[in-house]
Enzyme design. Sequence first.
Site, PDB file in Angstrom:
ATOM      1  N   ARG A 172       6.043  -2.040  -4.651  1.00 42.66           N
ATOM      2  CA  ARG A 172       6.027  -0.951  -5.625  1.00 42.66           C
ATOM      3  C   ARG A 172       6.981   0.173  -5.212  1.00 42.66           C
ATOM      4  O   ARG A 172       7.729   0.711  -6.014  1.00 42.66           O
ATOM      5  CB  ARG A 172       4.602  -0.419  -5.751  1.00 42.66           C
ATOM      6  CG  ARG A 172       4.408   0.642  -6.809  1.00 42.66           C
ATOM      7  CD  ARG A 172       3.022   1.268  -6.672  1.00 42.66           C
ATOM      8  NE  ARG A 172       1.971   0.277  -6.761  1.00 42.66           N
ATOM      9  CZ  ARG A 172       1.337  -0.061  -7.878  1.00 42.66           C
ATOM     10  NH1 ARG A 172       1.681   0.512  -9.014  1.00 42.66           N
ATOM     11  NH2 ARG A 172       0.379  -0.961  -7.871  1.00 42.66           N
TER      12      ARG A 172
ATOM     13  N   SER B 101       6.149  -3.748   1.082  1.00 39.53           N
ATOM     14  CA  SER B 101       6.209  -2.596   0.171  1.00 39.53           C
ATOM     15  C   SER B 101       7.023  -2.953  -1.059  1.00 39.53           C
ATOM     16  O   SER B 101       8.244  -2.813  -1.075  1.00 39.53           O
ATOM     17  CB  SER B 101       6.816  -1.389   0.900  1.00 39.53           C
ATOM     18  OG  SER B 101       6.070  -1.081   2.052  1.00 39.53           O
TER      19      SER B 101
ATOM     20  N   CYS C 293      -0.057  -4.662 -34.310  1.00 44.76           N
ATOM     21  CA  CYS C 293      -1.195  -4.460 -35.212  1.00 44.76           C
ATOM     22  C   CYS C 293      -2.478  -4.424 -34.391  1.00 44.76           C
ATOM     23  O   CYS C 293      -3.375  -5.249 -34.558  1.00 44.76           O
ATOM     24  CB  CYS C 293      -1.253  -5.572 -36.244  1.00 44.76           C
ATOM     25  SG  CYS C 293       0.224  -5.684 -37.271  1.00 44.76           S
ATOM     26  N   ASP C 294      -2.562  -3.496 -33.481  1.00 50.03           N
ATOM     27  CA  ASP C 294      -3.689  -3.410 -32.566  1.00 50.03           C
ATOM     28  C   ASP C 294      -3.962  -1.945 -32.270  1.00 50.03           C
ATOM     29  O   ASP C 294      -3.040  -1.190 -31.944  1.00 50.03           O
ATOM     30  CB  ASP C 294      -3.382  -4.162 -31.268  1.00 50.03           C
ATOM     31  CG  ASP C 294      -4.628  -4.430 -30.436  1.00 50.03           C
ATOM     32  OD1 ASP C 294      -5.301  -3.451 -30.078  1.00 50.03           O
ATOM     33  OD2 ASP C 294      -4.916  -5.598 -30.140  1.00 50.03           O
TER      34      ASP C 294
ATOM     35  N   GLY D 171       0.790  -1.228   0.000  1.00 48.74           N
ATOM     36  CA  GLY D 171       0.000   0.000   0.000  1.00 48.74           C
ATOM     37  C   GLY D 171       0.815   1.268   0.000  1.00 48.74           C
ATOM     38  O   GLY D 171       0.284   2.343  -0.302  1.00 48.74           O
TER      39      GLY D 171
END
Length: 715
Positions: A392, A390, A542-543, A340
Amino acid sequence: MPALACCVDAAVAAPPFSGVPPTATNPAAPSAVVASAVATGDLSRWSPSHSACLYRVDGWGAPYFSVNSSGNISVRPHGADTLLHQEIDLLKIVKKASDPKSAGGLGLQLPLVIRLPDVLKNRLESLQSAFDLAIKSQDYTAHYQGVYPVKCNQDRYVVEDIVKFGSLFRFGLEAGSKPELLLAMSCLCKGSPEALLVCNGFKDAEYISLALVAKQLALNTVIVLEQEEELDLVIEISKKLLVRPVIGVRAKLRTKHAGHFGSTSGEKGKFGLTTTQILRVVRKLEQAGMLDCLQLLHFHIGSQIPSTALLSDGVGEAAQIYCELVRLGAQMKIIDIGGGLGIDYDGSKSTDSDISVGYSLEEYASAVVHAIHVVCTNRSVKHPVLCSESGRAIVSHHSILVFEAASSSVYDAPALSNLELQSFVDSLKEDVRAIYGNLSSAYWRLEYDNCLFYAEQLKQKSIELFKEGLMGMEQIAAVDGLCDLVSKAVGVSDPVHTYHVNLSVFTSIPDFWGIGQLFPIVPIHRLDERPCVRGILSDLTCDSDGKIDKFIGGDSSLLLHELEGKGGASGSSHYYLGMFLGGAYEEAIGGLHNLFGGPSVIRVLQSESPHGFAVTLAVPGPSSADILRLMQHEPDLMMETLRDRAEGYAGGMASMALASYLARSFHNMPYLAPASSCGLNAMSKSCFYYSSNDDYSEGVGDAAGGDEESYYCFA
């Protein structure tokens, strides 16, 4: 630019002329470039500080990234403690990685991930320091020891670095699956014996057996119950293996994080036990004579917690559950607050955004310590060891994705002369001419909003007639030119260029495509030049979803520099962009859309060498053959089939050249490559010759002063 014709009578078009309407103030707001320059007090000359302001580098980048006096992104590997001579010019790293070996480079193909272990170390130390400071200042009687959730980035060197750097802090690992548990067990064999091995996620008998084996190997293992039924397996298998387990429970808190990343929080969250289920676990452990094994409480409000107010609320609730478990007889020792801890992706320090947070590391740690201290002290419960997961916040900053813009394009409506405009109006049907008349009148009355309305009406009506076969392509093109002329005349035309980048969004930035996550994307050089083109980024897939058209700050386009050919002001035809703060999750969840694989990777340490850095690892990105194998193809058999085909249709030396070229294509990365790596060259109508990359590079160096070709082709 010719003005619009004045045509009040809808039935007859007045002749176009080149006059201009009465002067009016352009209602459009100042551009972001001008606003940035105003903010820094200098409109006359663009500087690196203007770019730092424009791209918010000092907001999301501090204390690890800045813009140096050369106009390049600079890395500050030790954060705020980085000395001036320790800063690393990011462009120099990219040049070292991508230059051919014959020129002293590593010959790696872009896209490129640059890992910075020094930044990783600093993030880990900063987190530990923040908690140590909060514990000391608040007279908290226990310590902090975190764990890294390997799901954020399971790369071997990332995990090994965290274990090595965190050994002094008893820093451990968290696993959420059997493969993650195996790698965590292996890595922690070289870590602190006190480091926690937290086992989360859904568990079967094999997972629980592995965790108990880890306990037998003297790893400080905690099995956290995510589902109530897991307890029966833990009791049964631990008795068979004669291992006394350490057990934790994950609680579903009432406190709920309202943002996107809070979907796992609250009573209806995906993981964890309700209060009723926790009570049943306590009774069952008591009946089995194992209540003393229950020692850890875990919870997770959600990633990217936006404010310390929400954090304190959730941690306070969890602390009450912890004290209740102590009251019920459990030998509680640890409270694991989960993940978080957010990072500020856009530098806004906002508390109501999924991509920002309104607190620092120190404020986060202080809020956690205070909330638990108050509850436990009031209830006369011994302060627990503090643990957080933690991920991230630890790994995001240490990884930079660098990619190149290969070309750019922009919608370009045909210009109309007065004569062409008159001819066009004369050819219109009566109802369409009426719309044109309204448009022309609104223009001369300075009713710019009405101008845009009538221009759009004119375009839509023309399209209807074209679909009915009543208008030709030339007329439709003229309508486009007229509408573009209107936009420019009223001052709202701001053509957005499409920059075609050598990248797959699905592979390298999947969170943008999947959940709309925004990351800072910035040119890593030429920041001493004024960017004058608004652009979006289009990848190689190709999107239609393979594009980036949303950027931090809420913009739908990004101010960029015009692409240059050889001999441009920057001295280079390459235009490099960097995506920052993407060290968590992106590599782990990237896909294989269009069979584009991962990027090349290098690890860079700050050093006292003349360049200021040392490359400790360089890994080319996966080849086409590597990716094909992942989809159950057999490149060797495919190559054999193609070789036979070449022999049957070309024969002789030509078939050998074709076979050699095909073999090379299997071993190349699937991304766009410089022309120097394309080794098939025509000798005659029926024969080709093949040249190696190194040979070709040397030839170019002799002929063109060492510059690489900047043209791109499919390798």
